[in-house]
Design an enzyme around this catalytic site. Structure first.
Site, short mmCIF file in Angstrom:
data_model
loop_
_atom_site.label_atom_id
_atom_site.label_comp_id
_atom_site.label_asym_id
_atom_site.label_seq_id
_atom_site.Cartn_x
_atom_site.Cartn_y
_atom_site.Cartn_z
N LYS A 42 0.82 -1.22 0.00
CA LYS A 42 0.00 0.00 0.00
C LYS A 42 0.86 1.27 0.00
O LYS A 42 0.61 2.19 -0.77
CB LYS A 42 -0.94 0.04 1.23
CG LYS A 42 -1.92 -1.12 1.30
CD LYS A 42 -2.92 -0.92 2.42
CE LYS A 42 -2.33 -0.88 3.80
NZ LYS A 42 -1.77 -2.15 4.27
N ARG A 118 -10.29 0.76 7.73
CA ARG A 118 -9.96 -0.61 8.10
C ARG A 118 -11.16 -1.29 8.74
O ARG A 118 -11.11 -2.48 9.01
CB ARG A 118 -8.79 -0.62 9.08
CG ARG A 118 -7.41 -0.74 8.41
CD ARG A 118 -6.40 -0.63 9.51
NE ARG A 118 -5.12 -1.20 9.29
CZ ARG A 118 -4.03 -0.51 8.95
NH1 ARG A 118 -4.13 0.75 8.64
NH2 ARG A 118 -2.86 -1.09 8.90
N ARG A 155 11.67 -4.93 6.16
CA ARG A 155 11.39 -3.55 5.74
C ARG A 155 12.18 -2.51 6.55
O ARG A 155 12.28 -2.60 7.77
CB ARG A 155 9.89 -3.29 5.90
CG ARG A 155 9.46 -1.89 5.53
CD ARG A 155 8.01 -1.81 5.19
NE ARG A 155 7.14 -1.99 6.35
CZ ARG A 155 5.82 -1.83 6.28
NH1 ARG A 155 5.26 -1.53 5.13
NH2 ARG A 155 5.09 -1.99 7.35
N ARG A 188 10.41 -0.34 11.84
CA ARG A 188 9.27 -0.04 12.70
C ARG A 188 9.16 -1.03 13.86
O ARG A 188 9.42 -2.21 13.69
CB ARG A 188 7.98 -0.09 11.87
CG ARG A 188 7.65 1.21 11.22
CD ARG A 188 6.53 1.10 10.23
NE ARG A 188 5.35 0.39 10.71
CZ ARG A 188 4.23 0.27 9.99
NH1 ARG A 188 4.15 0.82 8.81
NH2 ARG A 188 3.20 -0.40 10.47
N ARG A 199 -1.27 -8.16 13.75
CA ARG A 199 -1.73 -7.19 12.75
C ARG A 199 -2.53 -7.89 11.65
O ARG A 199 -3.54 -7.38 11.18
CB ARG A 199 -0.52 -6.45 12.14
CG ARG A 199 0.10 -5.47 13.13
CD ARG A 199 1.45 -4.98 12.67
NE ARG A 199 1.39 -4.13 11.48
CZ ARG A 199 2.44 -3.85 10.72
NH1 ARG A 199 3.63 -4.37 11.04
NH2 ARG A 199 2.33 -3.08 9.68
P1 AMP Z 1 0.15 0.80 8.97
O1 AMP Z 1 1.27 1.79 8.92
O2 AMP Z 1 -0.96 1.09 7.98
O3 AMP Z 1 0.62 -0.63 8.90
O4 AMP Z 1 -0.54 0.98 10.41
C1 AMP Z 1 0.20 0.79 11.59
C2 AMP Z 1 -0.73 0.73 12.77
O5 AMP Z 1 -1.43 1.99 12.89
C3 AMP Z 1 -1.83 -0.31 12.72
O6 AMP Z 1 -1.38 -1.60 13.14
C4 AMP Z 1 -2.86 0.29 13.66
O7 AMP Z 1 -2.47 0.11 15.01
C5 AMP Z 1 -2.75 1.79 13.37
N1 AMP Z 1 -3.69 2.18 12.28
C6 AMP Z 1 -3.36 2.73 11.08
N2 AMP Z 1 -4.46 2.98 10.36
C7 AMP Z 1 -5.51 2.58 11.11
C8 AMP Z 1 -6.91 2.56 10.91
N3 AMP Z 1 -7.47 3.00 9.75
N4 AMP Z 1 -7.70 2.08 11.90
C9 AMP Z 1 -7.17 1.66 13.06
N5 AMP Z 1 -5.86 1.63 13.32
C10 AMP Z 1 -5.02 2.08 12.36
#
Ligand code: AMP
Length: 245
Positions: A42, A118, A155, A188, A199
């Site tokens: 993404k 999400r 990553r 990260r 996740r």
């Molecule tokens: P990402 O960078 O998209 O992998 O998101 C990292 C973390 O941010 C996720 O595991 C969630 O804890 C939080 N997060 C990001 N976007 C959302 C969302 N739309 N809804 C809920 N939690 C989110």
């Protein structure tokens, strides 16, 4: 006098007609929703699409991390959940995102959403905000699970411009430094095998309902994300351009 009034009336009708015609011809802003499990691509594809389509890319994960770094109340509420790989509550993410869109003036330009929505609640909140004044497309990146684990655990991300690298598949030219801006790279906290399990569980739990929702509203396209970056990007653009035309 009668003729002047008639002419005036005619001019008003013409003006209204012209304005309505112009508004109907004005292109509606485009909102692209990129869906997919962590590691499906993404982030990478959103940045490329953002450059090609000339609309901003918004990652809710980045917004959460920014709020954590700045120690905002929203960031404090999100940190513990993020570290465990769990989703941040809907109201917090929605507030963070909508504030950001408003502050940056992105309502007018359209945008690419990476990692949002999400959950069904988030999807409905977005629809309420967009109403009928936008073109919307949801692209679902599908990828095999073994590939995800490899992508996520290897990553590396730039601390400054967020460009992603990979320890073996896409290593930086200088170890630990970003090719684009020379800032430090980092891994990260939640990019570990253990946290990834949570996740993925969180992702799979809510995704089915989301996919059904976008399928029912006929805005969903499935994209095979196992191939090369170039092929996936081409496929994404093809689908977006079909939506735009
Ligand atoms: P990402 O960078 O998209 O992998 O998101 C990292 C973390 O941010 C996720 O595991 C969630 O804890 C939080 N997060 C990001 N976007 C959302 C969302 N739309 N809804 C809920 N939690 C989110």
């Amino acid at each position: 006098m009668k003729n002047i009034l008639l002419l005036f009336g005619l001019a008003v009708v013409l003006l209204i007609g012209l304005t309505t015609y112009r508004n109907s011809k004005k292109e509606k802003p485009l909102v692209v929703i990129l869906m997919g499990a962590p590691g499906a691509g993404k982030g990478t594809h959103s940045s490329e699409l953002s450059k090609t389509l000339n609309i901003p890319h918004i990652s809710t994960g980045d917004l959460c991390r920014e709020n954590i770094k700045n120690e905002t109340p929203l960031g404090k509420a999100a940190k513990e959940l993020m570290d465990k790989g769990e989703l941040v509550p809907d109201n917090i993410v929605v507030e963070m995102l909508f504030n950001h869109i408003h502050d940056k003036g992105y309502d007018l330009t359209g945008y690419i959403l990476d990692g949002f929505p999400r959950t069904l609640i988030q999807a409905k909140a977005l629809d309420q905000r967009l109403d009928k004044d936008y073109k919307k497309i949801a692209l679902n990146l599908n990828i095999d699970e073994e590939k995800l684990i490899d992508r996520i655990t290897g990553r590396l991300i730039c601390t400054s411009c967020q460009t992603p690298f990979h320890k073996t598949n896409l290593p930086p030219k200088v170890e630990g430094k970003c090719d684009k801006c020379a800032s430090d790279l980092y891994q990260r906290d939640d990019d570990t095998k253990e946290v990834l399990k949570n996740r993925l569980e969180a992702y799979n739990k809510d995704t089915k309902a989301l996919i059904d929702y976008y399928q029912d509203s006929k805005v969903l396209k499935d994209i095979d994300s196992n191939g090369s970056k170039e092929i996936v990007l081409e496929n994404l653009l093809k689908n977006i351009n079909q939506k735009k035309s």
